[in-house]
Write a protein that holds these residues in place. Structure first.
Motif, PDB file in Angstrom:
ATOM      1  N   GLN A 100       0.815  -1.184  -0.093  1.00  0.00           N
ATOM      2  CA  GLN A 100       0.084   0.002  -0.009  1.00  0.00           C
ATOM      3  C   GLN A 100       0.850   1.252  -0.198  1.00  0.00           C
ATOM      4  O   GLN A 100       1.143   1.880  -1.108  1.00  0.00           O
ATOM      5  CB  GLN A 100      -1.085  -0.013   1.110  1.00  0.00           C
ATOM      6  CG  GLN A 100      -2.026  -1.175   0.812  1.00  0.00           C
ATOM      7  CD  GLN A 100      -3.164  -0.891   1.482  1.00  0.00           C
ATOM      8  OE1 GLN A 100      -3.894   0.257   1.905  1.00  0.00           O
ATOM      9  NE2 GLN A 100      -3.911  -2.031   2.110  1.00  0.00           N
ATOM     10  N   GLY A 102       4.086   1.046   0.602  1.00  0.00           N
ATOM     11  CA  GLY A 102       5.209   1.048   0.108  1.00  0.00           C
ATOM     12  C   GLY A 102       6.406   0.983   0.940  1.00  0.00           C
ATOM     13  O   GLY A 102       7.582   0.579   0.509  1.00  0.00           O
ATOM     14  N   PHE A 103       6.353   1.631   2.118  1.00  0.00           N
ATOM     15  CA  PHE A 103       7.506   1.891   2.868  1.00  0.00           C
ATOM     16  C   PHE A 103       8.017   0.447   3.411  1.00  0.00           C
ATOM     17  O   PHE A 103       9.330   0.548   3.584  1.00  0.00           O
ATOM     18  CB  PHE A 103       7.064   2.688   4.036  1.00  0.00           C
ATOM     19  CG  PHE A 103       8.238   3.708   4.566  1.00  0.00           C
ATOM     20  CD1 PHE A 103       8.875   4.735   3.916  1.00  0.00           C
ATOM     21  CD2 PHE A 103       8.861   3.156   5.953  1.00  0.00           C
ATOM     22  CE1 PHE A 103       9.808   5.438   4.389  1.00  0.00           C
ATOM     23  CE2 PHE A 103      10.166   4.001   6.289  1.00  0.00           C
ATOM     24  CZ  PHE A 103      10.319   4.966   5.586  1.00  0.00           C
TER      25      PHE A 103
END
Ligand code: FES
Ligand code: FES
Lengths: 160, 455
Positions: A100, A102-103
């Motif tokens: 989502q 992306g972290f």
């Protein structure tokens, strides 16, 4: 502060840098070398966002001193796609809605890669254990687990 | 995913091209290759690091601040106090005319919660900034503090926030938000059973994987570019413009990529002070919360207390509901007056109740200011209301799902706010849910419909 030289290969290419003694590999990669794919989420070894592969082992780059990496072979998520072709894990994460914000994704992919390199046909439990050091706050772990299992299947089909 | 087309067949539009179609997220190729650029992935030559000196006390008067030792620390470039901030007292919602301004960018004269920003230190390295911050001397006179909402509302409680003058937010409807519908006391008088319960919650931290922060670079033409992970770009731009007394045209915000937020990144906390630092030093500045700050300093979901009193008939009809809700704003408003107001709108629930009486208070205490988080103001309310619904059903010996069918609002019903219900679809959702969960309900409920009264 004393500067120390370090030399290693990053995703196959030679890197040489002077870093302040005590610099975390995470900061050396991000600030000096410009590979920002490992992320800093906690800087204390609890979130897994900074995970990289050093000589085949999954390592937390926030807790690894850059100066201890002399001569090492380091792999990050930025180096995984070959000639623009996504690695099966990257493809599977993309297709399975396993990211989502992306972290956490680069760290997740590193952890999954070490698993698949060692255990090409992992069980669901193997995947869960391999990812247990990586925190995701957005996606929920189920799509991520499914993506890793899908990538493993794709790999074994390709090998067959 | 299966799309059910039998519902609302007469009002549905089926010429849709996106709904029900899988679409790849635009940003996910960047995520899986590690190429997505988050704010902290920007690094500028000569970038300074900002660290905050924070209050160790919940409530204290500041007698004096001595920054001289910190200023001498090697690597320190600038030390900022309240005096340096052009418009130091602000409030986020002033942009939509919700005042008064009640929060300081850097504490001035007083601190109202443990962790409040007092002095900002800008230095060449993170470490130098941290070491220098430890050398700032602040002389505090500790004041009595209040942490409990009901205590804060009692006469004689310590006054948390002078800008309000009392420990609650003053709405135009008075000391709380109110909903009045029908005659609640008459409803209770007629009820077969009355159940009053109170529910309460603790603050909840969002804990995004990426901590809050920004990187600012001066563009040399008196314009500043701010790379930020704010979830509220224009609130941040406009509030920064007010705080720094700079026209918005001087501020260029770059964002959109947020490493997890969940509402925790809508406050305007890091950007104004980082931009001020860049303005006063002429150098790029980064201000990033440590994980510890993220967990302790960033605003959590508010603690809430909700007292629900319902009057119910033997046949299952709820005939009266009285709710008093308390939202713990902590020391400053941020988004909490709005959260408390949403609660007032929400407490009737998705049910048709003829007599409703609601009061919701936004209360100030010496706790970390709370703010937005996914459905703030209504999420805890839903928990309370639905637990209450189960208890009511048990009290009168009805199946909890059937009890909800009896009270579910349907199209055409007037809600407590005097709005007619439209497109409710609650009945249909519950019918599907009962099938999916294998929870049988009587045939008469399965024959009901949200949009045909009497069906
Ligand atoms: S940043 Fe290394 S584990 Fe979190
Ligand atoms: S996708 Fe946001 S933390 Fe995993």
């Amino acid at each position: 502060m004393a500067k120390v030289p370090v030399q290693f290969t990053l995703n196959g290419s030679e890197k040489a840098e002077f870093v302040d003694s005590g610099t975390a590999l995470l900061n050396a990669l991000r600030d000096k070398i410009g590979d920002t794919s490992p992320k800093g989420g906690c800087h204390q070894g609890t979130c897994g966002a900074c995970s990289v592969i050093i000589d085949g082992e999954l390592r937390l780059s926030c807790l690894t001193l850059a100066e201890t990496c002399n001569g090492a072979a380091i792999i990050t998520t930025a180096g995984l796609a070959e000639a623009g072709v996504l690695h099966p894990l990257q493809r599977a994460f993309l297709d399975a809605f396993a990211t989502q914000c992306g972290f956490c994704t680069p760290g997740m992919i590193m952890a999954a890669k070490v698993l698949l390199d060692r255990t090409p046909n992992p069980s669901r439990q193997d995947v869960v254990e391999a990812l247990s050091g990586n925190i995701c706050r957005c996606t929920g772990y189920e799509p991520i687990i499914q993506a890793v299992l899908t990538a493993a299947r794709t790999n074994s089909q390709n090998a067959a | 995913m299966e799309l059910r087309k039998n519902y609302f067949a007469d009002v549905r539009k089926d010429g849709l091209h996106e709904i029900g179609q899988p679409r790849p997220r635009l940003d996910s190729p960047g995520h899986v290759t590690g190429r997505t650029t988050y704010f902290a992935d920007r690094n500028f030559p000569g970038m300074l690091h900002l660290k905050m000196v924070r209050s160790p006390h919940h409530h204290a008067r500041i007698r004096s601040i001595d920054t001289s030792e910190a200023e001498k620390h090697p690597g320190v470039v600038k030390v900022l106090t309240a005096r340096d901030v052009p418009h130091n007292v602000y409030t986020i919602l002033i942009l939509i005319q919700i005042g008064p301004e009640d929060e300081t960018v850097l504490a001035d004269g007083k601190v109202r919660w443990k962790g409040e920003a007092v002095v900002a230190v800008l230095a060449e390295t993170e470490r130098a900034a941290q070491e220098a911050a430890a050398k700032v001397k602040v002389d505090y006179e500790v004041l009595p503090a209040v942490f409990d909402m009901e205590e804060a509302l009692k006469p004689g409680a310590p006054l948390v926030n002078e800008y309000h003058g009392q420990n609650y937010y003053l709405y135009d409807s008075g000391e709380c938000r109110k909903v009045r519908f029908g005659d609640v006391e008459a409803g209770f008088a007629q009820a077969d059973h009355i159940l009053e319960q109170s529910y309460q919650s603790s603050p909840i931290e969002h804990a995004p994987t990426e901590t809050t922060g920004c990187v600012v670079t001066p563009e040399g033409n008196d314009r500043f570019t701010c790379y930020t992970n704010t979830q509220a770009m224009f609130f941040t731009l406009d509030n920064t413009s007010i705080i720094l007394q700079m026209p918005g045209s001087k501020l260029h915000f770059v964002g959109g990529t947020v490493g997890g937020g969940f509402g925790g990144k809508v406050d305007v906390i890091v950007e104004p002070i980082a931009i001020l630092g860049a303005k006063l030093t002429g150098r790029p500045v980064c201000f990033i919360y440590s994980r510890e700050e993220e967990m302790q300093i960033s605003s959590p979901r508010a603690a809430e207390k909700i007292v629900v009193k319902d009057g119910v008939m033997k046949d299952g009809r709820i005939v009266a509901r009285k709710v008093t809700g308390y939202t713990d704003a902590g020391a400053y408003s941020r988004h909490s007056p709005y959260g408390a107001q949403k609660g007032a709108a929400h407490y009737p629930g998705p049910y048709t109740i003829p007599n409703v009486w609601i009061d919701t208070y936004c209360v100030y205490t010496n706790r970390t200011p709370s703010s937005a988080m996914r459905g703030f103001g209504v999420t805890i309310g839903d928990f309370a209301l639905e637990v209450q619904m189960d208890k009511l059903a048990r009290l009168i010996g009805l199946d909890p799902l059937e009890f909800r069918f009896i009270n579910a609002y349907r199209d055409g019903d007037t809600k407590a706010h005097r709005q007619p219900t439209e497109g409710a679809a609650l009945i249909e959702c519950m019918q599907e849910a009962s099938r999916a969960a294998n929870w049988p309900v009587a045939e008469k409920y399965m024959a009901m419909s949200s949009y045909r009264k009497g069906a």
